[in-house]
Design a protein around this motif. Sequence first.
Motif, mmCIF file in Angstrom:
data_model
loop_
_atom_site.group_PDB
_atom_site.id
_atom_site.type_symbol
_atom_site.label_atom_id
_atom_site.label_comp_id
_atom_site.label_asym_id
_atom_site.label_seq_id
_atom_site.Cartn_x
_atom_site.Cartn_y
_atom_site.Cartn_z
ATOM 1 N N ARG A 206 38.198 -0.950 -3.317
ATOM 2 C CA ARG A 206 39.781 -1.357 -3.481
ATOM 3 C C ARG A 206 40.627 -0.773 -2.659
ATOM 4 N N LEU A 207 40.581 0.262 -1.951
ATOM 5 C CA LEU A 207 41.424 0.862 -1.024
ATOM 6 C C LEU A 207 41.587 0.372 0.329
ATOM 7 N N TYR A 208 40.320 -0.016 0.884
ATOM 8 C CA TYR A 208 40.124 -0.334 2.265
ATOM 9 C C TYR A 208 39.331 -1.639 2.611
ATOM 10 N N TYR A 210 38.472 -4.585 0.062
ATOM 11 C CA TYR A 210 38.494 -5.179 -1.053
ATOM 12 C C TYR A 210 37.536 -6.498 -0.904
ATOM 13 N N PRO A 216 43.164 -3.941 1.435
ATOM 14 C CA PRO A 216 43.061 -3.390 -0.127
ATOM 15 C C PRO A 216 43.375 -4.285 -1.181
ATOM 16 N N VAL A 225 48.039 2.265 -3.375
ATOM 17 C CA VAL A 225 46.961 2.209 -2.330
ATOM 18 C C VAL A 225 47.287 3.408 -1.518
ATOM 19 N N ARG A 229 44.868 6.516 -0.940
ATOM 20 C CA ARG A 229 44.082 6.609 0.634
ATOM 21 C C ARG A 229 44.372 8.011 1.039
#
Length: 326
Positions: A206-208, A210, A216, A225, A229
């Motif tokens: 989800r952060l980097y 998706y 994200p 986010v 991170r």
Amino acid sequence: MAALLSASAIALVLALACLAVAPGHGALQVGFYKGKCNSTDVEATVRSIVAARFARDRSIVPALLRLQFHDCFVKGCDASILLEGRGSEKTANPNLSVRGYDLVDQVKSALESKCPGVVSCADIIVIATRDAAGGGKQYTYTVQTGRRDGTVSLASDAVRNLPGDSFSAAQAIAAFRAKGLSTSDLILLLGAHTVGVTHCSFVLNRLYNYNGSGKPDPAMDPALVSFLRSRCPQKSTANSVIALDQATPAVVDTGYYKQILAKRGVLKVDQNIASAASTNATVKALANGGLSFPALFGKAMVKMGAVQVLTGSQGQIRKSCRFVNK
Ligand code: HEM
């Protein structure tokens, strides 16, 4: 007419007889252990051990909430998650970060010393979880007891039955329905994510990157986010933990619902129940107090505590929660 009446009378008697012998949820009762453990008050004993732990370690609250969920969803609330052995439930991937086993052992040995072979490990999980959740007093509820312990524990059952962290609302609803729990029960029980933590590994995607987009998840607040991170660097091997409820992570409250409505859900499944049409209205009502979370959460926990229980002469009362009786 007389023949008709007697036929229906017989049917009624048969139906009542079936109800009387059918083992199941009906056999659970409030206060099952009253007078069954010599002069010891079983629930008070559990309460004092949990209170002592809570005083020095508040993370016992999320630990036990998750333990009860992972017990009840796999072969019912029968303490099968506690059993040791190659390939037992606790060795399954989704269970590797489950905690609280030592607390259950502590309660069990205290009770075995007062009345051996009386109190089931399955009931200890449910009573102790209630007492931990009630650490903040407001969230206490009355539990039913009378469960017996299972004798079978398979990692494959855990993998098959425990919902995934990225489940859509529809998938989560189906998983709960398979256990006799409603959509509202799902939303209320997911409210347990008001406390506790998750590992970075569950949110890296989800952060980097998706769904392979290299970006994200657009469903996550950009401020969250960037904060997450910093806690979960992409290349790090540390797999740190982050709070599931980013507002009030140590308190059982409605903060979780407010967070997910603000796109600040940490797990994908949490965010999904805020956005899906089938669940959004209930999430909103819980966030704004239109529905009372404390009362309803307790009811949902009691309902989950009755999933596929063993009662009467089924199963056994284990001597040690970690092993089936010899
Ligand atoms: C669709 C249903 C659910 C899914 C997919 C789900 C998934 C997860 C995941 C992935 C974690 C983090 C595990 C880790 O990083 O090690 C977690 C933590 C947790 N879950 Fe759930 N969960 C669900 C429902 C529930 C329910 C019903 C409860 C209890 C009533 C619950 C209580 C908790 C708690 C308290 C934690 C934090 C544990 C800790 O801090 O040690 N969850 N859940």
